[in-house]
Design an enzyme around this catalytic site. Structure first.
Site, PDB file in Angstrom:
ATOM      1  N   VAL A 194      32.466  37.638  31.119  1.00  0.00           N
ATOM      2  CA  VAL A 194      32.470  39.098  30.960  1.00  0.00           C
ATOM      3  C   VAL A 194      33.884  39.606  30.698  1.00  0.00           C
ATOM      4  O   VAL A 194      34.120  40.415  29.794  1.00  0.00           O
ATOM      5  CB  VAL A 194      31.853  39.787  32.196  1.00  0.00           C
ATOM      6  CG1 VAL A 194      31.987  41.301  32.082  1.00  0.00           C
ATOM      7  CG2 VAL A 194      30.388  39.411  32.345  1.00  0.00           C
ATOM      8  N   CYS A 195      34.828  39.103  31.472  1.00  0.00           N
ATOM      9  CA  CYS A 195      36.220  39.551  31.331  1.00  0.00           C
ATOM     10  C   CYS A 195      36.787  39.222  29.949  1.00  0.00           C
ATOM     11  O   CYS A 195      37.565  39.991  29.387  1.00  0.00           O
ATOM     12  CB  CYS A 195      37.092  38.922  32.412  1.00  0.00           C
ATOM     13  SG  CYS A 195      36.645  39.411  34.084  1.00  0.00           S
ATOM     14  N   THR A 196      36.390  38.082  29.399  1.00  0.00           N
ATOM     15  CA  THR A 196      36.879  37.698  28.080  1.00  0.00           C
ATOM     16  C   THR A 196      36.422  38.700  27.023  1.00  0.00           C
ATOM     17  O   THR A 196      37.195  39.103  26.149  1.00  0.00           O
ATOM     18  CB  THR A 196      36.400  36.280  27.722  1.00  0.00           C
ATOM     19  OG1 THR A 196      36.852  35.364  28.729  1.00  0.00           O
ATOM     20  CG2 THR A 196      36.945  35.844  26.372  1.00  0.00           C
TER      21      THR A 196
END
Length: 217
Positions: free
Chosen positions: A44-46
């Site tokens: 998700v962070c990517t």
């Protein structure tokens, strides 16, 4: 005490993949966004970092700097940026804080004072480090959003909120729900009808306490 809206951010000196920075000097006389992540190389962070990278021109138009935060080290940040560019289609040129000692995460109240990173940790150990802080030129927090790990942030909304904050700060007004640039704004109840007319000219009194007007073009 935790960091709240209208509090001045701590003037920490932090290590990033682009060198050491002092937060107050880095913010300078403009606006800033600090957005944090519990771990590098997470799905998700990517995608979120890619979204922020694609908005580089929009941040620049608004005189807003962007600072990522993750509790991994500089070496990981450098490697992760290659993945971010692959996924997002744009190079992330903003710095990422290497908050391995959790100093920033604790100072911004994203983790409790007693928090630590165990050996073999997972993102769950720093799950609450998923926040967005919009910071004004006065070095004060203007907005805070915190998301769970499973829900990707909407950076279009962060951009909209930044527009609203800059508009309200610059014109002494408020903005209604779902407001975007160019739409009517709200005259604060603290402004008398006479002063509202003198400042804005014609306005629409929807209710005695809800008056809408257009900003001068």
């Amino acid at each position: 005490m935790g960091l709240r809206i209208n509090d001045t951010i701590p003037d920490l000196t932090v290590t990033t993949d682009l060198g050491e920075i002092s937060l107050h000097d880095w913010v300078g006389d403009g606006w800033a966004i600090l957005f944090s992540h519990p771990k590098d190389f997470t799905p998700v962070c990517t995608t979120e970092f890619g979204a922020v990278a694609r908005l580089a021109e929009e941040w620049q138009k608004r005189g807003c700097k962007v600072l990522g935060v993750s509790v991994d080290g500089v070496e990981d940040h450098v490697k992760w940026k290659a993945d971010i560019e692959t996924v997002g289609g744009a190079a992330p040129r903003f710095p990422i804080v290497a908050d391995e000692g959790l100093e920033l995460s604790k100072a911004f109240d994203m983790l409790p004072a007693e928090a630590y990173l165990p050996d073999g940790r997972t993102p769950a150990d720093s799950a609450t480090v998923r926040s967005v802080f919009i910071i004004g030129p006065d070095k004060q927090v203007k907005l805070i959003m915190t998301y769970p790990m499973t829900v990707g942030r909407n950076f279009g909304e962060v951009l909209r909120a930044l527009d609203a904050l800059q508009t309200t700060a610059g014109h002494g007004v408020a903005t209604p729900a779902d407001w975007t640039v160019g739409q009517d704004v709200i005259i604060p109840p603290s402004v008398s009808d006479a002063d509202a007319t003198a400042k804005f000219g014609a306005y629409d009194a929807v209710l005695p306490y809800l008056r809408k007007t257009k900003l001068p073009s």
